[in-house]
Structures are given as C-alpha cells and as structure tokens.
Design a protein around this motif. Structure first.
Motif, PDB file in Angstrom:
ATOM      1  N   ILE A  85      54.998  32.068  12.449  1.00 19.93           N
ATOM      2  CA  ILE A  85      53.890  33.169  12.956  1.00 19.93           C
ATOM      3  C   ILE A  85      53.435  33.726  11.621  1.00 19.93           C
ATOM      4  N   ARG A  86      52.072  33.812  12.003  1.00 17.94           N
ATOM      5  CA  ARG A  86      51.477  34.750  10.820  1.00 17.94           C
ATOM      6  C   ARG A  86      51.388  36.313  11.001  1.00 17.94           C
ATOM      7  N   PRO A  87      51.250  37.135  10.086  1.00 17.13           N
ATOM      8  CA  PRO A  87      51.305  38.449  10.474  1.00 17.13           C
ATOM      9  C   PRO A  87      50.172  38.944  11.273  1.00 17.13           C
ATOM     10  N   GLU A  88      48.934  38.191  11.154  1.00 14.59           N
ATOM     11  CA  GLU A  88      48.024  38.717  11.951  1.00 14.59           C
ATOM     12  C   GLU A  88      47.850  38.340  13.203  1.00 14.59           C
ATOM     13  N   ASN A  89      48.686  37.284  13.686  1.00 20.03           N
ATOM     14  CA  ASN A  89      48.766  36.818  15.026  1.00 20.03           C
ATOM     15  C   ASN A  89      50.120  37.592  15.574  1.00 20.03           C
ATOM     16  N   LEU A  90      50.851  38.464  15.110  1.00 24.00           N
ATOM     17  CA  LEU A  90      52.024  39.200  15.574  1.00 24.00           C
ATOM     18  C   LEU A  90      51.589  39.841  16.601  1.00 24.00           C
ATOM     19  N   TYR A  91      50.508  40.689  16.458  1.00 23.59           N
ATOM     20  CA  TYR A  91      50.144  41.809  17.532  1.00 23.59           C
ATOM     21  C   TYR A  91      48.656  41.603  18.074  1.00 23.59           C
ATOM     22  N   SER A  92      48.327  40.218  18.023  1.00 27.99           N
ATOM     23  CA  SER A  92      47.194  39.869  18.546  1.00 27.99           C
ATOM     24  C   SER A  92      47.200  40.034  20.113  1.00 27.99           C
ATOM     25  N   LYS A  93      45.948  40.237  20.642  1.00 26.18           N
ATOM     26  CA  LYS A  93      45.843  40.419  22.176  1.00 26.18           C
ATOM     27  C   LYS A  93      45.326  39.191  22.629  1.00 26.18           C
ATOM     28  N   PRO A  94      45.830  38.881  23.725  1.00 29.52           N
ATOM     29  CA  PRO A  94      45.340  37.558  24.481  1.00 29.52           C
ATOM     30  C   PRO A  94      43.945  37.636  24.794  1.00 29.52           C
ATOM     31  N   GLU A  95      43.260  36.630  24.887  1.00 24.50           N
ATOM     32  CA  GLU A  95      41.723  36.637  25.303  1.00 24.50           C
ATOM     33  C   GLU A  95      41.708  37.064  26.802  1.00 24.50           C
ATOM     34  N   ARG A  96      40.732  37.938  27.062  1.00 32.53           N
ATOM     35  CA  ARG A  96      40.407  38.491  28.398  1.00 32.53           C
ATOM     36  C   ARG A  96      39.825  37.361  29.393  1.00 32.53           C
ATOM     37  N   VAL A  97      40.668  37.253  30.665  1.00 32.56           N
ATOM     38  CA  VAL A  97      40.640  36.377  31.545  1.00 32.56           C
ATOM     39  C   VAL A  97      39.308  37.004  32.599  1.00 32.56           C
ATOM     40  N   ASN A  98      38.465  36.161  32.455  1.00 32.29           N
ATOM     41  CA  ASN A  98      37.260  36.831  33.553  1.00 32.29           C
ATOM     42  C   ASN A  98      37.601  36.304  35.093  1.00 32.29           C
ATOM     43  N   TYR A  99      38.014  37.437  35.763  1.00 30.50           N
ATOM     44  CA  TYR A  99      38.110  37.162  37.225  1.00 30.50           C
ATOM     45  C   TYR A  99      36.730  37.134  37.742  1.00 30.50           C
ATOM     46  N   GLU A 100      36.647  36.241  38.865  1.00 30.56           N
ATOM     47  CA  GLU A 100      35.408  36.413  39.677  1.00 30.56           C
ATOM     48  C   GLU A 100      35.677  37.249  40.870  1.00 30.56           C
ATOM     49  N   LEU A 101      34.938  38.070  40.778  1.00 26.33           N
ATOM     50  CA  LEU A 101      35.048  39.363  41.896  1.00 26.33           C
ATOM     51  C   LEU A 101      33.862  39.154  42.755  1.00 26.33           C
ATOM     52  N   ARG A 102      34.435  38.655  44.144  1.00 24.07           N
ATOM     53  CA  ARG A 102      33.268  38.418  45.268  1.00 24.07           C
ATOM     54  C   ARG A 102      33.731  39.467  46.151  1.00 24.07           C
ATOM     55  N   PRO A 103      32.438  39.985  46.916  1.00 23.49           N
ATOM     56  CA  PRO A 103      32.844  41.118  48.026  1.00 23.49           C
ATOM     57  C   PRO A 103      33.494  40.519  48.997  1.00 23.49           C
ATOM     58  N   ILE A 104      34.257  41.287  49.720  1.00 28.35           N
ATOM     59  CA  ILE A 104      34.761  40.873  50.880  1.00 28.35           C
ATOM     60  C   ILE A 104      34.547  41.698  52.126  1.00 28.35           C
ATOM     61  N   LYS A 105      33.839  41.026  53.058  1.00 27.68           N
ATOM     62  CA  LYS A 105      33.258  41.906  54.335  1.00 27.68           C
ATOM     63  C   LYS A 105      34.254  42.658  54.921  1.00 27.68           C
ATOM     64  N   LEU A 106      35.302  42.389  55.260  1.00 28.46           N
ATOM     65  CA  LEU A 106      36.298  43.174  55.974  1.00 28.46           C
ATOM     66  C   LEU A 106      37.846  42.949  55.210  1.00 28.46           C
ATOM     67  N   ARG A 107      37.844  44.152  54.351  1.00 32.54           N
ATOM     68  CA  ARG A 107      39.228  43.841  53.434  1.00 32.54           C
ATOM     69  C   ARG A 107      40.311  43.572  53.915  1.00 32.54           C
ATOM     70  N   HIS A 108      40.658  44.076  55.351  1.00 39.14           N
ATOM     71  CA  HIS A 108      42.188  44.114  55.888  1.00 39.14           C
ATOM     72  C   HIS A 108      42.300  42.290  56.370  1.00 39.14           C
ATOM     73  N   TYR A 109      41.144  41.538  56.385  1.00 39.98           N
ATOM     74  CA  TYR A 109      41.475  40.270  56.721  1.00 39.98           C
ATOM     75  C   TYR A 109      41.574  39.289  55.373  1.00 39.98           C
ATOM     76  N   GLY A 110      40.751  39.739  54.382  1.00 42.33           N
ATOM     77  CA  GLY A 110      41.011  39.205  53.029  1.00 42.33           C
ATOM     78  C   GLY A 110      40.234  37.918  52.663  1.00 42.33           C
ATOM     79  N   LYS A 111      40.161  37.507  51.607  1.00 46.55           N
ATOM     80  CA  LYS A 111      39.332  36.458  51.067  1.00 46.55           C
ATOM     81  C   LYS A 111      39.730  35.123  51.561  1.00 46.55           C
ATOM     82  N   THR A 112      41.202  35.140  51.787  1.00 40.43           N
ATOM     83  CA  THR A 112      41.518  33.524  52.078  1.00 40.43           C
ATOM     84  C   THR A 112      41.328  33.176  53.721  1.00 40.43           C
ATOM     85  N   LEU A 113      41.328  34.240  54.418  1.00 36.52           N
ATOM     86  CA  LEU A 113      40.895  34.186  55.776  1.00 36.52           C
ATOM     87  C   LEU A 113      39.322  33.871  55.970  1.00 36.52           C
ATOM     88  N   GLU A 114      38.614  34.569  55.297  1.00 38.11           N
ATOM     89  CA  GLU A 114      37.291  34.178  55.337  1.00 38.11           C
ATOM     90  C   GLU A 114      36.969  32.690  54.837  1.00 38.11           C
TER      91      GLU A 114
END
Length: 198
Positions: A85-114
């Motif tokens: 490992i190189r010193p510059e890679n020792l404390y490097s942060k992983p790339e940000r994962v972009n999550y697809e946030l979609r609105p849920i009509k009724l949250r108590h049912y959840g996206k899977t049920l939709e």
C-alpha cells in the motif's frame, strides 16, 4: 527508574507489540539491502505466527507486508515480494455511493410493497394474480397494525391498495375478508402467559 509504556513512543500497530516494532526499527538500520530484506522476511514470519488463526484469509501475506510497510512509516527500503500500500492510499476515503432516493407514498408500507403492487396490477387476470393480491393485502394489514395497534379495517387496506394500483386492483369488502392479525397476536401472547404459569 522504570519506564512505562505511556512514556514510550506510541505504537503504530499495537496488536504486534513493542518487540516487533523494535525489530522493524532495527531492520531499517541495517545498511546492506539484501540483509535488510532477509531480516524483513524473518519479521514477517514472526508476525504470521502471532496471527496464525488468520492464515486462511485471502491475501494474508499481502496484508502482513502492508503492515510491515506501515510500521516502518514506509521508510523500509527492501525488495517487497508483492506491491504494498502507498502512504497516500492509507487514509483515502471510498468514493461516495449515490443512492437513488425515490419518494414513498405511505412510508409504513415501504418501497418493496409499492413494487409488488405494481407487479400484481400489471399481471393478467387469473388465480396467480388473485393469490398475489391477497398476499399483498394481508401483508399491508400486518404493516398497518404495526403503526396502529387499535386495529385496522379491511376497507382501509382495500382503499390503499386501489390507490396504489391506480384503480387496477379493487377488492370487495363484502366478498374478501382479511385475517384479523390483532386477535392472532392476542392469542399468541395469551398462550405464552399460560405457559409461564405452568
């Protein structure tokens, strides 16, 4: 006078202890490169014995050489058997994962049920569709009871189901009856109490 560990230099990797760190420090002072490399291999052998339970791990040797480089503050000039490992890679942060946030009509049912309702509403009429719709309706009632302990009317579930499916799934409250999960939970808790009394 005794010298306490708190007064000594802080260890880079405390899991290996001060003796191994001192070996690494000594190895860096050896002037001959070949001798230094032989010494490093001997240190890796000791490090390997300390964590013999991890030998089955993938890239175990690579991990040890990386740790040796870290303990030497990347100043150990030897012929490494693998790329470390190189010193510059020792404390490097992983790339940000972009999550697809979609609105849920009724949250108590959840996206899977939709998504399930969408699949059921697009299925052709038949027994398979009816079974899936009834499973979804029963599950909706269970989820609704989790947020409303006082009880849920079947009509409310059927209304939500019709709303979600944009009118493609319509259940008749006179002909369709959902299980009363509230009674079922009461029976289960009652049987648990009676078992405790015995």
């Amino acid at each position: 006078m005794l010298e306490y560990n708190t007064q000594r230099e802080k260890l880079v990797l405390p899991e290996y202890g001060r003796n191994v760190q001192q070996m690494v420090d000594y190895c860096m002072t050896i002037p001959d490169r070949e001798e230094r490399t032989r010494c490093a291999h001997a240190i890796i052998g000791i490090m390997s014995n300390l964590f013999s339970n991890q030998r089955d791990l993938d890239d175990f040797n690579k991990m040890l050489w990386n740790q040796l480089a870290i303990m030497s503050d990347f100043k150990l000039d030897i012929d490494y058997p693998c790329e470390v490992i190189r010193p510059e890679n020792l404390y490097s942060k992983p790339e940000r994962v972009n999550y697809e946030l979609r609105p849920i009509k009724l949250r108590h049912y959840g996206k899977t049920l939709e998504n399930l309702i969408k699949i059921a509403s697009e299925m052709p009429e038949g027994e398979e569709r009816e079974q899936l719709v009834m499973m979804i309706a029963h599950h909706m009632k269970k989820l609704m009871l989790a947020v409303n302990k006082d009880g849920v009317e079947d009509e409310k579930i059927f209304k939500d189901l019709a709303h979600y499916s944009k009118g493609r799934i319509v259940l008749n409250p006179e002909t369709c009856k959902l299980r009363d999960f509230k009674e079922l939970t009461a029976q289960n808790s009652g049987s648990k109490k009676s078992k405790k009394r015995k």
